[in-house]
Design an enzyme around this catalytic site. Structure first.
Site, short mmCIF file in Angstrom:
data_model
loop_
_atom_site.label_atom_id
_atom_site.label_comp_id
_atom_site.label_asym_id
_atom_site.label_seq_id
_atom_site.Cartn_x
_atom_site.Cartn_y
_atom_site.Cartn_z
N PRO A 1 0.73 -1.22 0.13
CA PRO A 1 -0.01 0.06 -0.20
C PRO A 1 0.95 1.15 -0.03
O PRO A 1 1.88 1.36 0.75
CB PRO A 1 -0.85 -0.05 1.25
CG PRO A 1 -0.37 -1.14 1.98
CD PRO A 1 0.52 -2.08 1.07
N ASN A 2 0.23 2.37 -0.71
CA ASN A 2 0.78 3.48 -0.96
C ASN A 2 2.10 3.83 -1.55
O ASN A 2 2.52 4.93 -2.15
CB ASN A 2 1.12 4.14 0.43
CG ASN A 2 -0.33 4.38 1.36
OD1 ASN A 2 -1.16 5.03 0.85
ND2 ASN A 2 -0.35 4.01 2.35
N ARG B 1 4.63 12.15 -2.91
CA ARG B 1 4.39 12.49 -1.31
C ARG B 1 5.78 12.23 -0.61
O ARG B 1 6.40 11.26 -0.75
CB ARG B 1 3.19 12.10 -0.67
CG ARG B 1 2.16 12.69 -1.45
CD ARG B 1 1.50 13.65 -0.74
NE ARG B 1 0.21 14.31 -1.22
CZ ARG B 1 -0.23 15.59 -1.62
NH1 ARG B 1 0.77 16.21 -1.11
NH2 ARG B 1 -1.17 15.96 -2.49
N ARG C 1 12.59 4.68 13.01
CA ARG C 1 11.55 5.47 12.97
C ARG C 1 10.60 5.05 14.09
O ARG C 1 11.21 4.71 15.07
CB ARG C 1 10.78 5.31 11.57
CG ARG C 1 11.49 6.02 10.48
CD ARG C 1 10.73 5.55 9.06
NE ARG C 1 9.65 6.49 8.89
CZ ARG C 1 8.88 6.15 8.05
NH1 ARG C 1 9.26 5.23 6.96
NH2 ARG C 1 7.76 6.91 7.87
N GLU D 1 12.88 -9.22 1.73
CA GLU D 1 12.12 -8.19 2.32
C GLU D 1 13.01 -6.79 1.92
O GLU D 1 13.90 -6.73 2.28
CB GLU D 1 11.70 -8.31 3.70
CG GLU D 1 11.23 -7.23 4.40
CD GLU D 1 11.04 -7.51 5.87
OE1 GLU D 1 11.51 -8.50 6.27
OE2 GLU D 1 10.36 -6.60 6.35
N ALA E 1 2.96 -0.75 4.75
CA ALA E 1 2.53 -0.64 5.98
C ALA E 1 2.09 -2.22 6.80
O ALA E 1 2.03 -2.72 7.79
CB ALA E 1 1.52 0.24 6.31
N HIS F 1 12.68 -2.50 2.35
CA HIS F 1 12.34 -1.38 2.83
C HIS F 1 13.17 -0.01 2.37
O HIS F 1 14.31 -0.22 2.49
CB HIS F 1 12.17 -1.20 4.32
CG HIS F 1 11.06 -2.44 4.73
ND1 HIS F 1 9.84 -2.33 4.63
CD2 HIS F 1 11.49 -3.39 5.32
CE1 HIS F 1 9.28 -3.43 5.07
NE2 HIS F 1 10.40 -4.17 5.40
N TYR G 1 11.03 8.88 1.50
CA TYR G 1 11.12 7.92 0.45
C TYR G 1 11.50 8.46 -1.06
O TYR G 1 11.87 7.49 -1.87
CB TYR G 1 9.52 7.57 -0.23
CG TYR G 1 8.95 6.85 1.17
CD1 TYR G 1 9.39 5.91 1.89
CD2 TYR G 1 7.73 7.65 1.92
CE1 TYR G 1 8.64 5.40 3.04
CE2 TYR G 1 7.34 7.12 3.16
CZ TYR G 1 7.83 6.06 3.50
OH TYR G 1 6.95 5.53 4.58
N ASN H 1 8.12 -5.41 -0.93
CA ASN H 1 8.01 -4.47 0.24
C ASN H 1 6.59 -4.28 0.51
O ASN H 1 5.78 -3.65 -0.30
CB ASN H 1 8.46 -2.98 -0.51
CG ASN H 1 8.38 -1.72 0.61
OD1 ASN H 1 7.74 -2.14 1.80
ND2 ASN H 1 9.10 -0.66 0.21
O1 CA2 Z 1 10.36 2.15 4.28
C1 CA2 Z 1 9.48 1.31 3.38
O2 CA2 Z 1 9.76 1.19 2.23
C2 CA2 Z 1 8.40 0.99 4.34
O3 CA2 Z 1 8.08 -0.24 3.84
C3 CA2 Z 1 7.11 2.11 3.49
C4 CA2 Z 1 5.86 1.92 4.26
C5 CA2 Z 1 5.97 1.99 5.49
O4 CA2 Z 1 4.72 2.03 6.33
C6 CA2 Z 1 6.90 1.13 6.22
O5 CA2 Z 1 7.04 1.24 7.45
C7 CA2 Z 1 8.20 1.21 5.65
C8 CA2 Z 1 4.77 3.06 3.45
C9 CA2 Z 1 5.22 3.33 2.32
C10 CA2 Z 1 4.45 4.54 1.86
O6 CA2 Z 1 4.82 5.00 0.56
C11 CA2 Z 1 4.87 6.42 0.26
C12 CA2 Z 1 5.37 6.89 -0.62
C13 CA2 Z 1 5.31 8.16 -0.97
C14 CA2 Z 1 4.36 8.95 -0.36
C15 CA2 Z 1 3.69 8.47 0.84
C16 CA2 Z 1 3.94 7.08 1.01
#
Ligand code: CA2
Length: 143
Positions: free
Chosen positions: A9-10, A17, A107, A98, A77, A100, A22, A74
């Site tokens: 997700p996301n 964003r 964090r 895996e 969340a 990230h 990221y 990846n």
């Molecule tokens: O660091 C990572 O790759 C995470 O897997 C990213 C997840 C987060 O919940 C994990 O704790 C760590 C969130 C992905 C959200 O991706 C976005 C990318 C751009 C803008 C907003 C969110």
């Protein structure tokens, strides 16, 4: 060698964003970068992304039927919540790395648990989008 790169997700919002966490690479850039690397290395690759847990479970199951050799995931969340993704990976028994993008270990406390880590053969954390390439190369070397 056939690899599935799965994003949760996301991650379709990459580059749009929160660039301070990221980076500025978009999801399309990421897919292009992975495609280029795999083409140069003679690896068959498919990149999939979903914002829905059940879809990700289905994609992991499909990897079994498609005879995928390795998965790079990846889980977004769902890393921190999903026993379903862990069980799906255990069910298909495909070597999985895996990855990230952010240094999630540094964090919030809720990001310190990863269910997928109970199955993954390798974890790459905090290396930005280059981590995906490292994950693919790990599978090529070890599978
Ligand atoms: O660091 C990572 O790759 C995470 O897997 C990213 C997840 C987060 O919940 C994990 O704790 C760590 C969130 C992905 C959200 O991706 C976005 C990318 C751009 C803008 C907003 C969110």
């Amino acid at each position: 060698m056939k690899i599935l790169v799965l994003n949760g997700p996301n991650l379709n919002m990459l580059g749009i964003r929160e660039p301070e966490i990221y980076g500025r690479t978009t999801y399309k850039d990421l897919v292009d970068m992975i495609g280029k690397h795999c083409a140069e290395s003679g690896i068959e690759v498919e990149c999939k992304q979903s914002n829905h847990e059940g879809d990700l479970v289905d994609m992991i199951h499909q990897a079994y039927f498609d005879k995928v050799d390795g998965i790079v995931i990846n889980p977004g969340a769902y890393t921190h919540t999903s026993v379903a993704l862990l069980d799906a990976l255990k069910a298909v028994q495909i070597p999985t790395v895996e990855i990230h993008i952010s240094r999630m270990n540094e964090r919030e406390a809720f990001r310190q648990i990863s269910y997928v880590s109970y199955y993954a053969c390798e974890r790459i954390i905090g290396k930005g989008i280059d981590g995906y390439i490292e994950a693919i190369d790990y599978l090529v070397k070890h599978v």
